[in-house]
Design a protein around this motif. Structure first.
Motif, PDB file in Angstrom:
ATOM      1  N   LEU A  93       0.813  -1.213   0.000  1.00  0.00           N
ATOM      2  CA  LEU A  93       0.000   0.000   0.000  1.00  0.00           C
ATOM      3  C   LEU A  93       0.849   1.267   0.000  1.00  0.00           C
ATOM      4  CD1 LEU A  93      -2.841  -1.072   2.451  1.00  0.00           C
ATOM      5  CD2 LEU A  93      -2.992  -0.797  -0.036  1.00  0.00           C
ATOM      6  N   ASN A  94       2.063   1.192   0.528  1.00  0.00           N
ATOM      7  CA  ASN A  94       2.943   2.356   0.557  1.00  0.00           C
ATOM      8  C   ASN A  94       3.781   2.504  -0.710  1.00  0.00           C
ATOM      9  OD1 ASN A  94       2.098   3.317   3.071  1.00  0.00           O
ATOM     10  ND2 ASN A  94       3.433   1.885   4.127  1.00  0.00           N
ATOM     11  N   SER A  95       3.703   1.542  -1.602  1.00  0.00           N
ATOM     12  CA  SER A  95       4.417   1.612  -2.880  1.00  0.00           C
ATOM     13  C   SER A  95       3.484   2.227  -3.922  1.00  0.00           C
ATOM     14  CB  SER A  95       4.812   0.210  -3.350  1.00  0.00           C
ATOM     15  OG  SER A  95       5.642  -0.405  -2.403  1.00  0.00           O
ATOM     16  N   PRO A  96       4.055   2.845  -4.950  1.00  0.00           N
ATOM     17  CA  PRO A  96       3.181   3.370  -6.017  1.00  0.00           C
ATOM     18  C   PRO A  96       2.415   2.222  -6.675  1.00  0.00           C
ATOM     19  CG  PRO A  96       5.436   4.197  -6.255  1.00  0.00           C
ATOM     20  CD  PRO A  96       5.459   3.136  -5.197  1.00  0.00           C
ATOM     21  N   ILE A  97       1.102   2.360  -6.777  1.00  0.00           N
ATOM     22  CA  ILE A  97       0.265   1.343  -7.409  1.00  0.00           C
ATOM     23  C   ILE A  97       0.299   1.602  -8.919  1.00  0.00           C
ATOM     24  CG2 ILE A  97      -2.034   0.301  -7.515  1.00  0.00           C
ATOM     25  CD1 ILE A  97      -0.693   0.073  -4.739  1.00  0.00           C
ATOM     26  N   ARG A  98       0.541   0.561  -9.679  1.00  0.00           N
ATOM     27  CA  ARG A  98       0.670   0.679 -11.123  1.00  0.00           C
ATOM     28  C   ARG A  98      -0.224  -0.334 -11.828  1.00  0.00           C
ATOM     29  NH1 ARG A  98       2.609   5.283 -10.554  1.00  0.00           N
ATOM     30  NH2 ARG A  98       4.813   5.605 -10.233  1.00  0.00           N
ATOM     31  N   MET A  99      -0.378  -0.147 -13.144  1.00  0.00           N
ATOM     32  CA  MET A  99      -1.098  -1.089 -13.995  1.00  0.00           C
ATOM     33  C   MET A  99      -0.069  -1.902 -14.771  1.00  0.00           C
ATOM     34  SD  MET A  99      -4.083   1.412 -15.526  1.00  0.00           S
ATOM     35  CE  MET A  99      -2.898   2.498 -16.317  1.00  0.00           C
ATOM     36  N   LEU A 100      -0.363  -3.178 -14.991  1.00  0.00           N
ATOM     37  CA  LEU A 100       0.523  -4.033 -15.775  1.00  0.00           C
ATOM     38  C   LEU A 100       0.056  -4.001 -17.227  1.00  0.00           C
ATOM     39  CD1 LEU A 100       2.896  -6.023 -15.872  1.00  0.00           C
ATOM     40  CD2 LEU A 100       1.250  -7.851 -15.376  1.00  0.00           C
ATOM     41  N   ARG A 111      -1.694   6.803 -18.491  1.00  0.00           N
ATOM     42  CA  ARG A 111      -1.107   7.733 -19.462  1.00  0.00           C
ATOM     43  C   ARG A 111      -1.419   9.180 -19.080  1.00  0.00           C
ATOM     44  NH1 ARG A 111       2.209   5.910 -23.608  1.00  0.00           N
ATOM     45  NH2 ARG A 111       1.286   7.443 -24.963  1.00  0.00           N
ATOM     46  N   SER A 112      -2.589   9.405 -18.520  1.00  0.00           N
ATOM     47  CA  SER A 112      -2.992  10.754 -18.119  1.00  0.00           C
ATOM     48  C   SER A 112      -2.279  11.209 -16.845  1.00  0.00           C
ATOM     49  CB  SER A 112      -4.502  10.798 -17.877  1.00  0.00           C
ATOM     50  OG  SER A 112      -4.810  10.015 -16.726  1.00  0.00           O
ATOM     51  N   GLY A 113      -1.712  10.254 -16.119  1.00  0.00           N
ATOM     52  CA  GLY A 113      -1.097  10.580 -14.833  1.00  0.00           C
ATOM     53  C   GLY A 113      -2.114  10.684 -13.707  1.00  0.00           C
ATOM     54  N   GLN A 114      -3.408  10.540 -14.040  1.00  0.00           N
ATOM     55  CA  GLN A 114      -4.455  10.664 -13.025  1.00  0.00           C
ATOM     56  C   GLN A 114      -4.547   9.406 -12.168  1.00  0.00           C
ATOM     57  OE1 GLN A 114      -7.734  11.648 -15.774  1.00  0.00           O
ATOM     58  NE2 GLN A 114      -8.016  13.460 -14.461  1.00  0.00           N
ATOM     59  N   THR A 115      -4.952   9.615 -10.924  1.00  0.00           N
ATOM     60  CA  THR A 115      -5.203   8.518  -9.981  1.00  0.00           C
ATOM     61  C   THR A 115      -6.527   8.778  -9.281  1.00  0.00           C
ATOM     62  OG1 THR A 115      -4.057   9.625  -8.149  1.00  0.00           O
ATOM     63  CG2 THR A 115      -2.729   8.150  -9.535  1.00  0.00           C
ATOM     64  N   PHE A 116      -7.008   7.778  -8.574  1.00  0.00           N
ATOM     65  CA  PHE A 116      -8.153   7.975  -7.680  1.00  0.00           C
ATOM     66  C   PHE A 116      -7.819   7.280  -6.368  1.00  0.00           C
ATOM     67  CE2 PHE A 116      -9.114   4.011  -9.776  1.00  0.00           C
ATOM     68  CZ  PHE A 116      -9.693   3.223  -8.792  1.00  0.00           C
ATOM     69  N   PRO A 122      -4.058   4.067 -10.242  1.00  0.00           N
ATOM     70  CA  PRO A 122      -4.099   4.696 -11.570  1.00  0.00           C
ATOM     71  C   PRO A 122      -5.516   4.710 -12.136  1.00  0.00           C
ATOM     72  CG  PRO A 122      -2.344   3.068 -11.465  1.00  0.00           C
ATOM     73  CD  PRO A 122      -3.151   2.924 -10.210  1.00  0.00           C
ATOM     74  N   LEU A 123      -5.887   5.835 -12.701  1.00  0.00           N
ATOM     75  CA  LEU A 123      -7.200   5.982 -13.317  1.00  0.00           C
ATOM     76  C   LEU A 123      -7.057   5.672 -14.801  1.00  0.00           C
ATOM     77  CD1 LEU A 123     -10.168   6.761 -12.999  1.00  0.00           C
ATOM     78  CD2 LEU A 123      -9.503   9.141 -13.391  1.00  0.00           C
TER      79      LEU A 123
END
Length: 194
Positions: free
Chosen positions: A10-17, A26-31, A46-47
């Motif tokens: 949870l403390n690491s950046p969450i990413r998409m594979l 790609r937008s840099g947006q998150t929720f 990532p959104l």
């Protein structure tokens, strides 16, 4: 209270594979996703939008068409998918804890139901590569109605609701009148399918 592995995740950046790489949207947006028990932000996720989906679909198509998977023997695919299920079972506590934090279920229910059912789905689909004959098979998962071939929303002998807004019910651990033989009941005292 979270385990060290869950806190680290949870403390690491969450990413998409996507295309074998862990990437941000790609937008840099998150929720933000919140712990429903405390309202605390668990993580920024990532959104993904259409452009991310297009990249993922294009990568999957390319790998499927030119990669090892589509040329692999069906029994080898079956073994690999089954291995995923085995790994899910081996490490069930961590995703169970994450699921509990994310949706408010108890860790025990999230682990025993959500994670284990997900592993059983992989086992079910693991059998398909060797059985693609144009027919359907009934699933052998818990709560699957063999007559219908789909999971039931209400199990025989259901007693307690997990959540008021969630339709799945589990059998009472000590059984109930529906679990005893009587009129309208089949073998082993279970209600007969309609």
């Amino acid at each position: 209270m979270s385990s060290a592995k869950v806190k680290e995740f949870l403390n690491s950046p969450i990413r998409m594979l996507i295309d074998g790489e862990w990437v941000a949207a790609r937008s840099g947006q998150t929720f933000d996703t919140h712990d429903p028990a405390t309202g605390e932000v668990l993580a920024a996720v990532p959104l993904g939008r259409a452009e991310d989906i297009d990249l993922a679909v294009a990568a999957a198509r390319r790998v499927f068409d030119a990669g090892e998977w589509s040329a692999m023997r069906p029994n080898t695919r079956e073994k690999l998918i089954w291995r995923i299920a085995d790994l899910m079972d081996s490490y069930a506590e961590d995703p169970g804890e994450l699921e509990s934090l994310d949706n408010g279920k108890s860790v025990g229910v999230a682990t025993a139901v959500d994670v284990r059912f997900a592993a059983e789905c992989f086992r079910y689909y693991a059998g398909w590569p060797t059985k693609l004959t144009g027919t359907t098979n009934n699933p052998s998962m818990l709560l699957a109605d063999p007559a219908q071939g789909v999971p039931r929303l209400h199990a025989p002998g259901a007693r307690r609701r997990l959540r008021t807004d969630h339709p799945v019910e589990l059998p009472h651990p000590h059984g109930g009148p529906e679990d005893r033989p009587g009129p309208g009941h089949g073998e082993h005292g279970r209600p007969q399918a309609c």
